[in-house]
Design a protein around this motif. Structure first.
Motif, PDB file in Angstrom:
ATOM      1  N   LEU A 203      31.917  29.253  48.494  1.00  0.00           N
ATOM      2  CA  LEU A 203      32.322  30.658  48.571  1.00  0.00           C
ATOM      3  C   LEU A 203      33.839  30.797  48.497  1.00  0.00           C
ATOM      4  O   LEU A 203      34.360  31.726  47.861  1.00  0.00           O
ATOM      5  CB  LEU A 203      31.794  31.278  49.873  1.00  0.00           C
ATOM      6  N   ARG A 204      34.540  29.876  49.139  1.00  0.00           N
ATOM      7  CA  ARG A 204      35.999  29.894  49.067  1.00  0.00           C
ATOM      8  C   ARG A 204      36.472  29.656  47.634  1.00  0.00           C
ATOM      9  O   ARG A 204      37.418  30.294  47.156  1.00  0.00           O
ATOM     10  CB  ARG A 204      36.566  28.818  49.996  1.00  0.00           C
ATOM     11  N   LEU A 205      35.804  28.758  46.930  1.00  0.00           N
ATOM     12  CA  LEU A 205      36.155  28.481  45.535  1.00  0.00           C
ATOM     13  C   LEU A 205      35.916  29.712  44.666  1.00  0.00           C
ATOM     14  O   LEU A 205      36.750  30.057  43.806  1.00  0.00           O
ATOM     15  CB  LEU A 205      35.335  27.295  45.024  1.00  0.00           C
ATOM     16  N   ARG A 206      34.809  30.408  44.865  1.00  0.00           N
ATOM     17  CA  ARG A 206      34.523  31.619  44.096  1.00  0.00           C
ATOM     18  C   ARG A 206      35.593  32.684  44.351  1.00  0.00           C
ATOM     19  O   ARG A 206      36.015  33.395  43.426  1.00  0.00           O
ATOM     20  CB  ARG A 206      33.141  32.153  44.463  1.00  0.00           C
ATOM     21  N   PHE A 207      36.015  32.789  45.602  1.00  0.00           N
ATOM     22  CA  PHE A 207      37.066  33.760  45.933  1.00  0.00           C
ATOM     23  C   PHE A 207      38.354  33.433  45.186  1.00  0.00           C
ATOM     24  O   PHE A 207      39.028  34.342  44.656  1.00  0.00           O
ATOM     25  CB  PHE A 207      37.306  33.762  47.442  1.00  0.00           C
ATOM     26  N   GLU A 208      38.716  32.161  45.115  1.00  0.00           N
ATOM     27  CA  GLU A 208      39.933  31.772  44.405  1.00  0.00           C
ATOM     28  C   GLU A 208      39.824  32.061  42.917  1.00  0.00           C
ATOM     29  O   GLU A 208      40.807  32.468  42.279  1.00  0.00           O
ATOM     30  CB  GLU A 208      40.229  30.285  44.630  1.00  0.00           C
ATOM     31  N   TYR A 209      38.632  31.858  42.331  1.00  0.00           N
ATOM     32  CA  TYR A 209      38.432  32.188  40.919  1.00  0.00           C
ATOM     33  C   TYR A 209      38.587  33.691  40.688  1.00  0.00           C
ATOM     34  O   TYR A 209      39.193  34.136  39.691  1.00  0.00           O
ATOM     35  CB  TYR A 209      37.053  31.730  40.451  1.00  0.00           C
ATOM     36  N   GLN A 210      38.039  34.476  41.598  1.00  0.00           N
ATOM     37  CA  GLN A 210      38.177  35.926  41.462  1.00  0.00           C
ATOM     38  C   GLN A 210      39.633  36.359  41.576  1.00  0.00           C
ATOM     39  O   GLN A 210      40.106  37.232  40.826  1.00  0.00           O
ATOM     40  CB  GLN A 210      37.328  36.617  42.525  1.00  0.00           C
ATOM     41  N   GLU A 211      40.359  35.763  42.520  1.00  0.00           N
ATOM     42  CA  GLU A 211      41.777  36.077  42.662  1.00  0.00           C
ATOM     43  C   GLU A 211      42.554  35.687  41.412  1.00  0.00           C
ATOM     44  O   GLU A 211      43.458  36.414  40.973  1.00  0.00           O
ATOM     45  CB  GLU A 211      42.348  35.346  43.886  1.00  0.00           C
ATOM     46  N   ARG A 212      42.239  34.541  40.835  1.00  0.00           N
ATOM     47  CA  ARG A 212      42.930  34.102  39.617  1.00  0.00           C
ATOM     48  C   ARG A 212      42.653  35.050  38.462  1.00  0.00           C
ATOM     49  O   ARG A 212      43.574  35.413  37.714  1.00  0.00           O
ATOM     50  CB  ARG A 212      42.497  32.682  39.255  1.00  0.00           C
ATOM     51  N   ARG A 213      41.398  35.469  38.306  1.00  0.00           N
ATOM     52  CA  ARG A 213      41.072  36.419  37.240  1.00  0.00           C
ATOM     53  C   ARG A 213      41.778  37.756  37.467  1.00  0.00           C
ATOM     54  O   ARG A 213      42.251  38.402  36.514  1.00  0.00           O
ATOM     55  CB  ARG A 213      39.561  36.626  37.164  1.00  0.00           C
ATOM     56  N   GLY A 214      41.852  38.178  38.724  1.00  0.00           N
ATOM     57  CA  GLY A 214      42.550  39.432  39.013  1.00  0.00           C
ATOM     58  C   GLY A 214      44.028  39.347  38.651  1.00  0.00           C
ATOM     59  O   GLY A 214      44.590  40.309  38.101  1.00  0.00           O
ATOM     60  N   ARG A 215      44.663  38.223  38.956  1.00  0.00           N
ATOM     61  CA  ARG A 215      46.077  38.064  38.601  1.00  0.00           C
ATOM     62  C   ARG A 215      46.277  38.042  37.102  1.00  0.00           C
ATOM     63  O   ARG A 215      47.257  38.601  36.582  1.00  0.00           O
ATOM     64  CB  ARG A 215      46.629  36.790  39.249  1.00  0.00           C
ATOM     65  N   ARG A 216      45.350  37.429  36.355  1.00  0.00           N
ATOM     66  CA  ARG A 216      45.486  37.384  34.904  1.00  0.00           C
ATOM     67  C   ARG A 216      45.301  38.765  34.303  1.00  0.00           C
ATOM     68  O   ARG A 216      46.033  39.154  33.361  1.00  0.00           O
ATOM     69  CB  ARG A 216      44.439  36.419  34.332  1.00  0.00           C
ATOM     70  N   LEU A 217      44.345  39.540  34.821  1.00  0.00           N
ATOM     71  CA  LEU A 217      44.140  40.901  34.311  1.00  0.00           C
ATOM     72  C   LEU A 217      45.352  41.766  34.603  1.00  0.00           C
ATOM     73  O   LEU A 217      45.785  42.582  33.757  1.00  0.00           O
ATOM     74  CB  LEU A 217      42.892  41.508  34.935  1.00  0.00           C
ATOM     75  N   ALA A 218      45.927  41.613  35.795  1.00  0.00           N
ATOM     76  CA  ALA A 218      47.117  42.388  36.136  1.00  0.00           C
ATOM     77  C   ALA A 218      48.286  42.018  35.224  1.00  0.00           C
ATOM     78  O   ALA A 218      49.059  42.885  34.794  1.00  0.00           O
ATOM     79  CB  ALA A 218      47.490  42.161  37.592  1.00  0.00           C
ATOM     80  N   ALA A 219      48.413  40.718  34.925  1.00  0.00           N
ATOM     81  CA  ALA A 219      49.508  40.284  34.045  1.00  0.00           C
ATOM     82  C   ALA A 219      49.298  40.806  32.642  1.00  0.00           C
ATOM     83  O   ALA A 219      50.266  41.219  31.966  1.00  0.00           O
ATOM     84  CB  ALA A 219      49.594  38.761  34.040  1.00  0.00           C
ATOM     85  N   ASP A 220      48.056  40.832  32.157  1.00  0.00           N
ATOM     86  CA  ASP A 220      47.795  41.370  30.809  1.00  0.00           C
ATOM     87  C   ASP A 220      48.070  42.869  30.733  1.00  0.00           C
ATOM     88  O   ASP A 220      48.604  43.368  29.721  1.00  0.00           O
ATOM     89  CB  ASP A 220      46.329  41.088  30.436  1.00  0.00           C
TER      90      ASP A 220
END
Length: 223
Positions: A203-220
């Protein structure tokens, strides 16, 4: 014919060695035919009986002498308790050293677990602390390999996966968690905590993946 050895213990139970499996001869009419067997009976205390049995089964010299010179086919060893009990001091020293080493290793593991937990908590904010926690987990894994405990090894690998997540190495952590989860499911009856650990870290790993995707979307979006 191989010499058959029968050991009769304190409770009159019989233990046979070198006994051949019984096979029915061709043309057997169903009638039982008793074959006369030349037997040598000895009454020994358990200590002497143990030496006799080791000599008969390992060295084979005594077996050949009894078969060739005396035509003995069955050696019957009746055991009785020795007059004085003996203490195997060498084995006792080896056992004491092993137990003491195990106690010291367990003590060391508890200290490493406490230290690793502290660095892991700091690893949420400082990557250097996360790397140190990972090194501590690898030291625990080395101890687990020495002890030969597969469940301890699996827990140490899961601790190391937390360090990988904190350092951003999500793919390595994912492979490690999946491997330990497969092991945990195979041995769920022996250690149910291991399965729960895998699910919690996943679950912690899934949270980190979601955070990473959120940062990439914000950067785009900002670009």
């Amino acid at each position: 014919m191989t010499l058959i050895v029968c050991v009769c213990d304190y409770w009159k139970r019989r233990h046979y060695y070198n006994r051949q499996p019984v096979q029915s001869a061709a043309g057997d009419t169903g009638k039982s035919h008793k074959k006369i067997v030349r037997r040598l009976s000895l009454e020994l205390d358990a200590i002497a009986g143990n030496y006799w049995l080791r000599e008969l089964l390992q060295q084979k010299v005594l077996c050949h002498r009894l078969e060739r010179d005396h035509e003995v086919q069955l050696l019957w060893l009746s055991l009785h308790p020795p007059e004085h009990d003996t203490i195997d001091y060498k084995w006792a020293d080896m056992l004491a050293h092993t137990i003491w080493e195990h106690i010291e290793v367990e003590h060391l593991m508890s200290w490493l677990s406490t230290l690793g937990g502290g660095f892991s908590a700091l690893g949420e904010q400082f990557e250097r602390c996360a790397q140190t926690a990972g090194k501590i987990s690898l030291q625990q894994l080395t101890i687990g390999l020495r002890l030969g405990d597969p469940f301890l090894q699996a827990r140490c690998k899961l601790y190391y996966s937390i360090s990988l997540i904190q350092c951003g190495q999500l793919r390595r952590a994912k492979r490690l968690i999946r491997a330990q989860y497969r092991f945990a499911k195979q041995h769920e009856e022996h250690d149910q905590r291991l399965v729960r650990m895998c699910l919690g870290i996943w679950l912690r790993l899934r949270f980190e993946y979601q955070e990473r995707r959120g940062r990439r979307l914000a950067a785009d979006n900002n670009s």
